[in-house]
Motif scaffolding. Structure first.
Motif, mmCIF file in Angstrom:
data_model
loop_
_atom_site.group_PDB
_atom_site.id
_atom_site.type_symbol
_atom_site.label_atom_id
_atom_site.label_comp_id
_atom_site.label_asym_id
_atom_site.label_seq_id
_atom_site.Cartn_x
_atom_site.Cartn_y
_atom_site.Cartn_z
ATOM 1 N N SER A 179 -4.266 8.171 -11.950
ATOM 2 C CA SER A 179 -3.301 7.305 -11.293
ATOM 3 C C SER A 179 -1.965 7.352 -12.040
ATOM 4 C CB SER A 179 -3.852 5.883 -11.246
ATOM 5 O OG SER A 179 -2.958 5.024 -10.562
ATOM 6 N N LEU A 180 -1.031 6.561 -11.592
ATOM 7 C CA LEU A 180 0.294 6.529 -12.203
ATOM 8 C C LEU A 180 0.336 5.495 -13.325
ATOM 9 C CD1 LEU A 180 0.707 7.294 -9.018
ATOM 10 C CD2 LEU A 180 3.107 6.957 -9.573
ATOM 11 N N THR A 181 1.016 5.839 -14.396
ATOM 12 C CA THR A 181 1.214 4.937 -15.525
ATOM 13 C C THR A 181 2.703 4.778 -15.766
ATOM 14 O OG1 THR A 181 -0.854 5.662 -16.554
ATOM 15 C CG2 THR A 181 0.752 4.538 -17.965
ATOM 16 N N LEU A 182 3.159 3.546 -15.821
ATOM 17 C CA LEU A 182 4.577 3.269 -16.053
ATOM 18 C C LEU A 182 4.925 3.596 -17.499
ATOM 19 C CD1 LEU A 182 7.231 2.080 -14.903
ATOM 20 C CD2 LEU A 182 6.439 -0.154 -15.717
ATOM 21 N N ILE A 183 5.956 4.430 -17.674
ATOM 22 C CA ILE A 183 6.434 4.764 -19.011
ATOM 23 C C ILE A 183 7.473 3.735 -19.459
ATOM 24 C CG2 ILE A 183 7.720 6.445 -20.391
ATOM 25 C CD1 ILE A 183 6.659 8.635 -18.496
ATOM 26 N N TRP B 167 0.839 -1.193 0.000
ATOM 27 C CA TRP B 167 0.000 0.000 0.000
ATOM 28 C C TRP B 167 0.876 1.246 0.000
ATOM 29 C CZ3 TRP B 167 -5.422 0.561 0.071
ATOM 30 C CH2 TRP B 167 -6.139 -0.645 0.087
ATOM 31 N N TYR B 168 0.414 2.240 -0.759
ATOM 32 C CA TYR B 168 1.110 3.511 -0.865
ATOM 33 C C TYR B 168 0.146 4.648 -0.563
ATOM 34 C CZ TYR B 168 4.794 0.939 -3.267
ATOM 35 O OH TYR B 168 5.794 0.054 -3.565
ATOM 36 N N GLN B 169 0.728 5.753 -0.093
ATOM 37 C CA GLN B 169 -0.028 6.964 0.209
ATOM 38 C C GLN B 169 0.536 8.088 -0.644
ATOM 39 O OE1 GLN B 169 1.197 9.027 3.828
ATOM 40 N NE2 GLN B 169 -0.934 9.087 4.495
ATOM 41 N N GLN B 170 -0.330 8.875 -1.250
ATOM 42 C CA GLN B 170 0.144 9.987 -2.060
ATOM 43 C C GLN B 170 -0.581 11.268 -1.690
ATOM 44 O OE1 GLN B 170 -0.431 9.903 -6.367
ATOM 45 N NE2 GLN B 170 1.433 11.104 -6.666
ATOM 46 N N PHE B 171 0.206 12.270 -1.322
ATOM 47 C CA PHE B 171 -0.316 13.613 -1.085
ATOM 48 C C PHE B 171 -0.188 14.422 -2.376
ATOM 49 C CE2 PHE B 171 -0.963 12.926 3.267
ATOM 50 C CZ PHE B 171 0.164 12.336 3.822
ATOM 51 N N PRO B 172 -0.985 15.460 -2.530
ATOM 52 C CA PRO B 172 -0.866 16.310 -3.714
ATOM 53 C C PRO B 172 0.549 16.852 -3.871
ATOM 54 C CG PRO B 172 -2.874 16.827 -2.515
ATOM 55 C CD PRO B 172 -2.106 15.876 -1.658
ATOM 56 N N MET C 161 17.483 -1.150 -11.208
ATOM 57 C CA MET C 161 16.433 -0.640 -12.091
ATOM 58 C C MET C 161 15.905 0.689 -11.584
ATOM 59 S SD MET C 161 14.181 -3.912 -13.319
ATOM 60 C CE MET C 161 13.810 -4.544 -11.689
ATOM 61 N N MET C 162 15.622 1.572 -12.525
ATOM 62 C CA MET C 162 14.923 2.810 -12.221
ATOM 63 C C MET C 162 13.703 2.861 -13.128
ATOM 64 S SD MET C 162 18.126 5.452 -11.738
ATOM 65 C CE MET C 162 17.147 6.781 -11.061
ATOM 66 N N PHE C 163 12.639 3.449 -12.618
ATOM 67 C CA PHE C 163 11.364 3.452 -13.317
ATOM 68 C C PHE C 163 10.893 4.888 -13.516
ATOM 69 C CE2 PHE C 163 11.027 -1.035 -12.610
ATOM 70 C CZ PHE C 163 11.586 -1.247 -11.371
ATOM 71 N N TRP C 164 10.285 5.120 -14.665
ATOM 72 C CA TRP C 164 9.697 6.430 -14.943
ATOM 73 C C TRP C 164 8.189 6.282 -15.121
ATOM 74 C CZ3 TRP C 164 12.135 10.936 -14.414
ATOM 75 C CH2 TRP C 164 13.529 10.933 -14.401
ATOM 76 N N TYR C 165 7.460 7.145 -14.397
ATOM 77 C CA TYR C 165 6.002 7.116 -14.424
ATOM 78 C C TYR C 165 5.476 8.469 -14.906
ATOM 79 C CZ TYR C 165 5.704 2.824 -11.632
ATOM 80 O OH TYR C 165 5.775 1.532 -11.187
ATOM 81 N N ARG C 166 4.276 8.426 -15.415
ATOM 82 C CA ARG C 166 3.537 9.647 -15.734
ATOM 83 C C ARG C 166 2.241 9.625 -14.945
ATOM 84 N NH1 ARG C 166 1.647 10.698 -21.810
ATOM 85 N NH2 ARG C 166 0.106 9.107 -21.274
ATOM 86 N N GLN C 167 1.885 10.774 -14.411
ATOM 87 C CA GLN C 167 0.614 10.899 -13.706
ATOM 88 C C GLN C 167 -0.107 12.114 -14.252
ATOM 89 O OE1 GLN C 167 0.761 11.360 -9.371
ATOM 90 N NE2 GLN C 167 -1.167 10.241 -9.201
ATOM 91 N N GLN C 168 -1.116 11.856 -15.044
ATOM 92 C CA GLN C 168 -1.890 12.950 -15.623
ATOM 93 C C GLN C 168 -2.812 13.537 -14.561
ATOM 94 O OE1 GLN C 168 -3.127 10.498 -19.076
ATOM 95 N NE2 GLN C 168 -2.155 12.071 -20.335
ATOM 96 N N PRO C 169 -3.237 14.773 -14.743
ATOM 97 C CA PRO C 169 -4.033 15.444 -13.706
ATOM 98 C C PRO C 169 -5.216 14.615 -13.234
ATOM 99 C CG PRO C 169 -3.416 16.989 -15.435
ATOM 100 C CD PRO C 169 -2.991 15.627 -15.914
ATOM 101 N N GLY C 170 -5.271 14.390 -11.930
ATOM 102 C CA GLY C 170 -6.383 13.659 -11.339
ATOM 103 C C GLY C 170 -6.395 12.172 -11.611
ATOM 104 N N LYS D 181 6.909 -4.232 -12.479
ATOM 105 C CA LYS D 181 5.775 -4.354 -13.382
ATOM 106 C C LYS D 181 4.452 -4.258 -12.647
ATOM 107 C CE LYS D 181 6.370 -5.180 -17.222
ATOM 108 N NZ LYS D 181 6.576 -4.266 -18.361
ATOM 109 N N SER D 182 4.484 -3.931 -11.367
ATOM 110 C CA SER D 182 3.220 -3.744 -10.654
ATOM 111 C C SER D 182 2.459 -2.587 -11.251
ATOM 112 C CB SER D 182 3.490 -3.480 -9.169
ATOM 113 O OG SER D 182 4.096 -4.585 -8.566
ATOM 114 N N THR D 183 1.175 -2.728 -11.345
ATOM 115 C CA THR D 183 0.327 -1.716 -11.968
ATOM 116 C C THR D 183 -0.461 -0.974 -10.912
ATOM 117 O OG1 THR D 183 0.099 -3.065 -13.953
ATOM 118 C CG2 THR D 183 -1.520 -1.315 -13.627
ATOM 119 N N PHE D 184 -0.395 0.342 -10.955
ATOM 120 C CA PHE D 184 -1.181 1.168 -10.047
ATOM 121 C C PHE D 184 -2.633 1.195 -10.533
ATOM 122 C CE2 PHE D 184 1.518 3.350 -6.982
ATOM 123 C CZ PHE D 184 2.774 3.014 -7.438
#
Lengths: 111, 116
Positions: B42-46, A35-40, B31-40, A98-101
């Protein structure tokens, strides 16, 4: 990859216990639940991780039933500062990248 | 857990230009990972960046648009090329950290990109 389903939003009041449940019906044998927590304006922050039964740390507890098809994050006595988005992730040690949010749960704590 | 420094924290860019985001980790990581999070959203792995090899991109992301460098075990960059307003997002880097018996992610604070 196991797909996760969480409530989109939850409301609570200061001092209450909050339980957020995540469904992951196709969890694999090697998968852990995190589980993760994210603040603005911040990146997600690791809260707790477990494989089965119950895990507790200084921040939260994680309950995982025997079939592991769901998990519940429990936040004791929430405060206004616990208002955040909470994500559950399911993945294995060698494939964590490869975990998906999923969509996450927006928790709003009211005074 | 690892400590990640990500720069810049935010930027406003003109369409058609490129922005390079830097991610520095205080320890060596595979490994390092890059994500994108569009406004409002969730996160998407790039992509996943391994040192010494080409980055592995997820479906919907291509190297020409998001070139990645990984020159050593503590540093990576992501470039957002030929930007359009649709690229306005938060971009985050992350690494795996051992958390007891398994791994979790540690994230940078993100780069908030606005394309005008």
């Amino acid at each position: 990859l196991a797909k996760t389903t969480q409530p989109i939003s939850m409301d609570s009041y200061e001092g209450q216990e909050v339980n957020i449940t995540c469904s992951h019906n196709n969890i694999a044998t090697n998968d852990y639940i995190t589980w993760y927590q994210q603040f603005p304006s911040q990146g997600p922050r690791f809260i707790i991780q477990g494989y089965k039964t119950k895990v507790t740390n200084e921040v939260a507890s994680l309950f995982i039933p025997a079939d592991r098809k769901s998990s519940t994050l429990s936040l004791p006595r929430v405060s206004l500062s616990d208002t955040a988005v909470y994500y559950c992730l399911v993945g294995d040690a060698g494939n964590a990248g490869k975990s998906t949010f999923g969509d996450g749960t927006t928790l709003t704590v009211k005074p | 857990s690892a400590v990640i420094s990500q720069k810049p924290s935010r930027d406003i860019c003109q369409r058609g230009t490129s922005l390079t985001i830097q991610c520095q980790v205080d320890s060596q990581v595979t490994m390092m990972f890059w994500y994108r999070q569009q406004p409002g959203q969730s996160l998407t792995l790039i992509a996943t960046a391994n040192q010494g090899s080409e980055a592995t991109y997820e479906s919907g992301f291509v190297i020409d648009k998001f070139p990645i460098s990984r020159p050593n075990l503590t540093f990576s960059t992501l470039t957002v090329s030929n930007m359009s307003p649709e690229d306005s997002s938060i971009y985050l880097c992350s690494v795996e950290d051992l958390r007891g018996v398994n791994y979790g992610y540690t994230f940078g604070s993100g780069t908030r990109l606005t394309v005008v």
